[in-house]
Write a protein that holds these residues in place. Structure first.
Motif, PDB file in Angstrom:
ATOM      1  N   ALA A  34       0.831  -1.205   0.000  1.00 22.06           N
ATOM      2  CA  ALA A  34       0.000   0.000   0.000  1.00 22.06           C
ATOM      3  C   ALA A  34       0.869   1.259   0.000  1.00 22.06           C
ATOM      4  CB  ALA A  34      -0.939  -0.002   1.207  1.00 22.06           C
ATOM      5  N   VAL A  35       1.948   1.253   0.789  1.00 20.74           N
ATOM      6  CA  VAL A  35       2.855   2.403   0.802  1.00 20.74           C
ATOM      7  C   VAL A  35       3.497   2.589  -0.573  1.00 20.74           C
ATOM      8  CG1 VAL A  35       4.988   3.327   1.785  1.00 20.74           C
ATOM      9  CG2 VAL A  35       3.297   2.246   3.276  1.00 20.74           C
ATOM     10  N   ASN A  36       3.894   1.491  -1.205  1.00 19.28           N
ATOM     11  CA  ASN A  36       4.472   1.588  -2.544  1.00 19.28           C
ATOM     12  C   ASN A  36       3.472   2.168  -3.539  1.00 19.28           C
ATOM     13  OD1 ASN A  36       6.969   0.566  -1.781  1.00 19.28           O
ATOM     14  ND2 ASN A  36       6.420  -1.546  -2.251  1.00 19.28           N
ATOM     15  N   TRP A  37       2.216   1.781  -3.397  1.00 21.71           N
ATOM     16  CA  TRP A  37       1.185   2.365  -4.272  1.00 21.71           C
ATOM     17  C   TRP A  37       1.079   3.871  -4.040  1.00 21.71           C
ATOM     18  CZ3 TRP A  37      -3.406   4.983  -3.241  1.00 21.71           C
ATOM     19  CH2 TRP A  37      -4.221   5.218  -4.348  1.00 21.71           C
ATOM     20  N   ILE A  38       1.163   4.289  -2.799  1.00 21.56           N
ATOM     21  CA  ILE A  38       1.080   5.719  -2.480  1.00 21.56           C
ATOM     22  C   ILE A  38       2.259   6.472  -3.087  1.00 21.56           C
ATOM     23  CG2 ILE A  38       1.198   7.406  -0.597  1.00 21.56           C
ATOM     24  CD1 ILE A  38      -0.376   5.397   1.115  1.00 21.56           C
ATOM     25  N   THR A  39       3.476   5.967  -2.889  1.00 20.62           N
ATOM     26  CA  THR A  39       4.637   6.676  -3.431  1.00 20.62           C
ATOM     27  C   THR A  39       4.604   6.705  -4.952  1.00 20.62           C
ATOM     28  OG1 THR A  39       5.972   4.650  -3.277  1.00 20.62           O
ATOM     29  CG2 THR A  39       6.099   6.215  -1.435  1.00 20.62           C
ATOM     30  N   ASP A  40       4.151   5.629  -5.588  1.00 17.32           N
ATOM     31  CA  ASP A  40       4.038   5.620  -7.049  1.00 17.32           C
ATOM     32  C   ASP A  40       2.954   6.592  -7.520  1.00 17.32           C
ATOM     33  OD1 ASP A  40       6.001   3.710  -7.093  1.00 17.32           O
ATOM     34  OD2 ASP A  40       4.655   2.028  -7.525  1.00 17.32           O
ATOM     35  N   THR A  41       1.807   6.561  -6.872  1.00 13.87           N
ATOM     36  CA  THR A  41       0.671   7.380  -7.299  1.00 13.87           C
ATOM     37  C   THR A  41       0.960   8.862  -7.126  1.00 13.87           C
ATOM     38  OG1 THR A  41      -0.871   5.596  -6.731  1.00 13.87           O
ATOM     39  CG2 THR A  41      -1.785   7.815  -6.921  1.00 13.87           C
ATOM     40  N   TYR A  42       1.653   9.212  -6.054  1.00 11.84           N
ATOM     41  CA  TYR A  42       1.955  10.619  -5.787  1.00 11.84           C
ATOM     42  C   TYR A  42       3.340  11.019  -6.300  1.00 11.84           C
ATOM     43  CZ  TYR A  42      -2.241  10.938  -2.920  1.00 11.84           C
ATOM     44  OH  TYR A  42      -3.557  10.961  -2.494  1.00 11.84           O
ATOM     45  N   ARG A  43       3.967  10.119  -7.073  1.00 11.10           N
ATOM     46  CA  ARG A  43       5.241  10.397  -7.745  1.00 11.10           C
ATOM     47  C   ARG A  43       6.335  10.783  -6.752  1.00 11.10           C
ATOM     48  NH1 ARG A  43       2.422  13.974 -12.623  1.00 11.10           N
ATOM     49  NH2 ARG A  43       0.909  12.357 -13.197  1.00 11.10           N
ATOM     50  N   LEU A  44       6.421   9.979  -5.726  1.00 12.13           N
ATOM     51  CA  LEU A  44       7.459  10.133  -4.718  1.00 12.13           C
ATOM     52  C   LEU A  44       8.489   9.022  -4.892  1.00 12.13           C
ATOM     53  CD1 LEU A  44       5.161  10.773  -1.619  1.00 12.13           C
ATOM     54  CD2 LEU A  44       6.329  12.494  -3.004  1.00 12.13           C
ATOM     55  N   PRO A  45       9.681   9.175  -4.333  1.00 12.73           N
ATOM     56  CA  PRO A  45      10.682   8.106  -4.437  1.00 12.73           C
ATOM     57  C   PRO A  45      10.192   6.830  -3.759  1.00 12.73           C
ATOM     58  CG  PRO A  45      11.682  10.165  -3.691  1.00 12.73           C
ATOM     59  CD  PRO A  45      10.202  10.366  -3.635  1.00 12.73           C
ATOM     60  N   ARG A  46      10.552   5.701  -4.338  1.00 12.26           N
ATOM     61  CA  ARG A  46      10.228   4.420  -3.725  1.00 12.26           C
ATOM     62  C   ARG A  46      10.948   4.294  -2.391  1.00 12.26           C
ATOM     63  NH1 ARG A  46       7.904  -0.777  -5.267  1.00 12.26           N
ATOM     64  NH2 ARG A  46       6.184  -0.204  -6.646  1.00 12.26           N
ATOM     65  N   ALA A  47      10.254   3.739  -1.418  1.00  8.93           N
ATOM     66  CA  ALA A  47      10.815   3.611  -0.080  1.00  8.93           C
ATOM     67  C   ALA A  47      11.695   2.367   0.028  1.00  8.93           C
ATOM     68  CB  ALA A  47       9.696   3.541   0.949  1.00  8.93           C
ATOM     69  N   THR A  48      12.625   2.409   0.955  1.00  9.35           N
ATOM     70  CA  THR A  48      13.439   1.261   1.327  1.00  9.35           C
ATOM     71  C   THR A  48      12.868   0.670   2.613  1.00  9.35           C
ATOM     72  OG1 THR A  48      15.440   2.217   0.347  1.00  9.35           O
ATOM     73  CG2 THR A  48      15.738   0.471   1.980  1.00  9.35           C
ATOM     74  N   VAL A  49      12.555  -0.618   2.589  1.00  8.91           N
ATOM     75  CA  VAL A  49      11.950  -1.272   3.745  1.00  8.91           C
ATOM     76  C   VAL A  49      13.048  -1.803   4.665  1.00  8.91           C
ATOM     77  CG1 VAL A  49      10.373  -3.071   4.525  1.00  8.91           C
ATOM     78  CG2 VAL A  49       9.942  -1.885   2.359  1.00  8.91           C
ATOM     79  N   LEU A  50      12.971  -1.426   5.926  1.00 10.91           N
ATOM     80  CA  LEU A  50      13.936  -1.891   6.934  1.00 10.91           C
ATOM     81  C   LEU A  50      13.212  -2.866   7.856  1.00 10.91           C
ATOM     82  CD1 LEU A  50      15.290   0.661   5.784  1.00 10.91           C
ATOM     83  CD2 LEU A  50      16.087   1.191   8.083  1.00 10.91           C
ATOM     84  N   ASP A  51      13.263  -4.142   7.516  1.00 10.86           N
ATOM     85  CA  ASP A  51      12.587  -5.162   8.296  1.00 10.86           C
ATOM     86  C   ASP A  51      13.350  -6.480   8.166  1.00 10.86           C
ATOM     87  OD1 ASP A  51      10.764  -6.481   9.851  1.00 10.86           O
ATOM     88  OD2 ASP A  51       9.259  -6.710   8.271  1.00 10.86           O
ATOM     89  N   PRO A  52      14.250  -6.750   9.106  1.00 14.13           N
ATOM     90  CA  PRO A  52      14.537  -5.992  10.335  1.00 14.13           C
ATOM     91  C   PRO A  52      15.427  -4.788  10.049  1.00 14.13           C
ATOM     92  CG  PRO A  52      15.979  -7.874  10.206  1.00 14.13           C
ATOM     93  CD  PRO A  52      15.048  -8.000   9.030  1.00 14.13           C
ATOM     94  N   VAL A  53      15.603  -3.960  11.069  1.00 14.16           N
ATOM     95  CA  VAL A  53      16.474  -2.798  10.934  1.00 14.16           C
ATOM     96  C   VAL A  53      17.918  -3.280  10.850  1.00 14.16           C
ATOM     97  CG1 VAL A  53      17.240  -0.659  12.008  1.00 14.16           C
ATOM     98  CG2 VAL A  53      14.842  -1.353  12.210  1.00 14.16           C
ATOM     99  N   PRO A  54      18.650  -2.901   9.800  1.00 15.95           N
ATOM    100  CA  PRO A  54      20.036  -3.376   9.640  1.00 15.95           C
ATOM    101  C   PRO A  54      21.003  -2.649  10.569  1.00 15.95           C
ATOM    102  CG  PRO A  54      19.484  -1.849   7.888  1.00 15.95           C
ATOM    103  CD  PRO A  54      18.213  -2.045   8.691  1.00 15.95           C
ATOM    104  N   SER A  55      22.239  -3.075  10.542  1.00 16.90           N
ATOM    105  CA  SER A  55      23.258  -2.465  11.401  1.00 16.90           C
ATOM    106  C   SER A  55      23.892  -1.237  10.767  1.00 16.90           C
ATOM    107  CB  SER A  55      24.346  -3.489  11.739  1.00 16.90           C
ATOM    108  OG  SER A  55      24.932  -3.997  10.548  1.00 16.90           O
ATOM    109  N   THR A  56      23.779  -1.108   9.448  1.00 18.37           N
ATOM    110  CA  THR A  56      24.322   0.054   8.756  1.00 18.37           C
ATOM    111  C   THR A  56      23.254   0.626   7.830  1.00 18.37           C
ATOM    112  OG1 THR A  56      25.203  -1.348   6.977  1.00 18.37           O
ATOM    113  CG2 THR A  56      26.679  -0.823   8.806  1.00 18.37           C
ATOM    114  N   PRO A  57      23.283   1.939   7.572  1.00 19.96           N
ATOM    115  CA  PRO A  57      22.277   2.543   6.697  1.00 19.96           C
ATOM    116  C   PRO A  57      22.321   1.934   5.303  1.00 19.96           C
ATOM    117  CG  PRO A  57      23.457   4.231   7.934  1.00 19.96           C
ATOM    118  CD  PRO A  57      24.189   2.943   8.157  1.00 19.96           C
ATOM    119  N   PRO A  58      21.155   1.645   4.722  1.00 21.83           N
ATOM    120  CA  PRO A  58      21.136   1.072   3.377  1.00 21.83           C
ATOM    121  C   PRO A  58      21.631   2.074   2.347  1.00 21.83           C
ATOM    122  CG  PRO A  58      18.914   1.604   4.115  1.00 21.83           C
ATOM    123  CD  PRO A  58      19.809   1.796   5.288  1.00 21.83           C
ATOM    124  N   ALA A  59      22.053   1.547   1.197  1.00 16.94           N
ATOM    125  CA  ALA A  59      22.565   2.396   0.125  1.00 16.94           C
ATOM    126  C   ALA A  59      21.517   3.418  -0.294  1.00 16.94           C
ATOM    127  CB  ALA A  59      22.961   1.530  -1.071  1.00 16.94           C
ATOM    128  N   GLY A  60      21.975   4.631  -0.567  1.00 14.34           N
ATOM    129  CA  GLY A  60      21.076   5.695  -1.009  1.00 14.34           C
ATOM    130  C   GLY A  60      20.446   6.480   0.111  1.00 14.34           C
TER     131      GLY A  60
END
Length: 390
Positions: A34-60
């Motif tokens: 649903a969040v991906n649909w929202i970001t696509d529909t409102y032309r926002l950047p695709r989100a990165t899902v942190l599940d579980p939260v990693p030990s280092t920030p993801p790329a980008g």
């Protein structure tokens, strides 16, 4: 500057036997869709899902428009209760809840749906020593872990958004009050936006815990800057006690005027949604009138959340260009093959359910008894609608 969107689930996200959900069937899967649909529909950047939260920030993540989605789960403690419960009634009776009469125990244990959904609510409310404490610890651990991860980034200016659903509103409210006692969190600016979907917190918690600071939006030193409360026109769950649903007028004498002022200013909004759809590739169910993903994708919630994600509301011209209503119509829509009027019938049944619950004598703001009976009746309405629809 990552924008962190925390998603806190409601009731019924575990399993009847306490086993983990298989891949693709976790509560967060459809909500992330649903969040991906929202970001696509409102032309926002695709989100990165942190599940579980990693030990280092993801790329980008150093991108100024980076969005992190953090599903916040706390149902493990309820699953632990159900795991190995060969005699459900005995397991419930062992809780020693005086108000839990035999009829309620039977309703709670006779169907997997009630055993998973209603038991979550009962355990969170009744078992304050173990279940509620463990749920709170789990929620706070995930929130602070993602926040600490973002702080690893040099010069990071963190923006935090929060969406909670159903029982998750009570669990989140309780958790935020713990965060509010932390001076460091109060100085961070807290959450720019908090959406409470199908909010049951007023039925499970004292009024002062639901409405008093640090939750009052728009105030210096509190944890929430803007807030919206949302209910679906056919969802009976937000109306377990119609005399005290979540609204500014019910904040009690000490805080009512302050909440009403935030409503006038625009930091507090209330939405009613309608319709039932599913994220792309999924099939809607009439019981999704109470579903997290269905609430998220509604016109009102998706617009408010999309504006919060980008840091600025959408104006009339932008909304006309996006044509979100047309995009919503392209989603898989509810179709009832057995009784085509099933959704309208559920709406009428929900209205009767609300109207046939008289306001108790005395001060209704203080009256909280009877929520479990009402919850069981509400779940019965949803199950009846499912039987009529498919």
């Amino acid at each position: 500057m990552p924008t962190i969107l925390y998603l806190v689930h409601g009731m019924g996200c575990g399993s009847a036997d306490g086993s983990p959900a298989p891949a693709g069937q976790r509560w967060s899967d459809s909500v992330v869709d649903a969040v991906n649909w929202i970001t696509d529909t409102y032309r926002l950047p695709r989100a990165t899902v942190l599940d579980p939260v990693p030990s280092t920030p993801p790329a980008g993540s150093d991108n100024a428009n980076a969005i992190w989605v953090v599903p916040v789960s706390y149902h493990a403690t309820f699953d632990d209760f159900r795991r190995g419960a060969t005699d459900r009634k005995a397991k419930v009776n062992a809780l020693g809840i005086a108000s839990l009469v035999d009829a309620y125990v039977t309703e709670l244990t006779d169907t997997d749906f009630a055993w998973v959904n209603c038991m979550d609510v009962l355990l969170w409310w009744a078992d304050t020593v173990q279940a509620r404490t463990m749920a709170t610890a789990s929620i706070l651990a995930t929130i602070t872990r993602a926040d600490d991860l973002a702080r690893q980034m040099p010069g990071a200016n963190i923006r935090r958004l929060l969406v909670s659903h159903s029982l998750g509103n009570a669990a989140t409210t309780y958790s935020l009050r713990h965060l509010g006692t932390n001076a460091v969190w109060a100085q961070t600016g807290g959450f720019e936006f908090w959406a409470t979907l199908a909010n049951v917190a007023p039925f499970l918690m004292p009024t002062a815990d639901v409405y008093s600071p640090p939750l009052l939006p728009g105030q210096t030193g509190t944890l929430v800057r803007q807030m919206c409360n949302v209910y679906h026109e056919a969802d009976p769950i937000p109306w377990l006690m119609p005399w005290r649903p979540w609204r500014a007028e019910n904040a009690g004498a000490s805080w009512k005027d302050a909440w009403k002022l935030q409503s006038v200013i625009g930091n507090l909004r209330t939405f009613q949604t309608l319709g039932v759809a599913a994220p792309p590739g999924r099939t809607p169910d009439i019981m999704n009138v109470h579903g997290f993903a269905n609430y998220l994708m509604s016109a009102e919630v998706s617009q408010a959340l999309a504006g919060a994600l980008r840091g600025a509301s959408f104006d009339t011209q932008e909304l006309a260009q996006l044509n979100v209503p047309a995009a919503w119509q392209q989603l898989p829509q509810l179709t009832c093959t057995k009784t085509q009027t099933a959704l309208a019938d559920l709406k009428r049944a929900k209205d009767v359910y609300v109207q046939n619950c008289p306001t108790p004598p005395g001060d209704p703001v203080l009256a909280t008894a009877g929520w479990l009976e009402r919850l069981l009746r509400a779940v019965g309405l949803l199950l009846e609608a499912k039987g009529k629809c498919s």
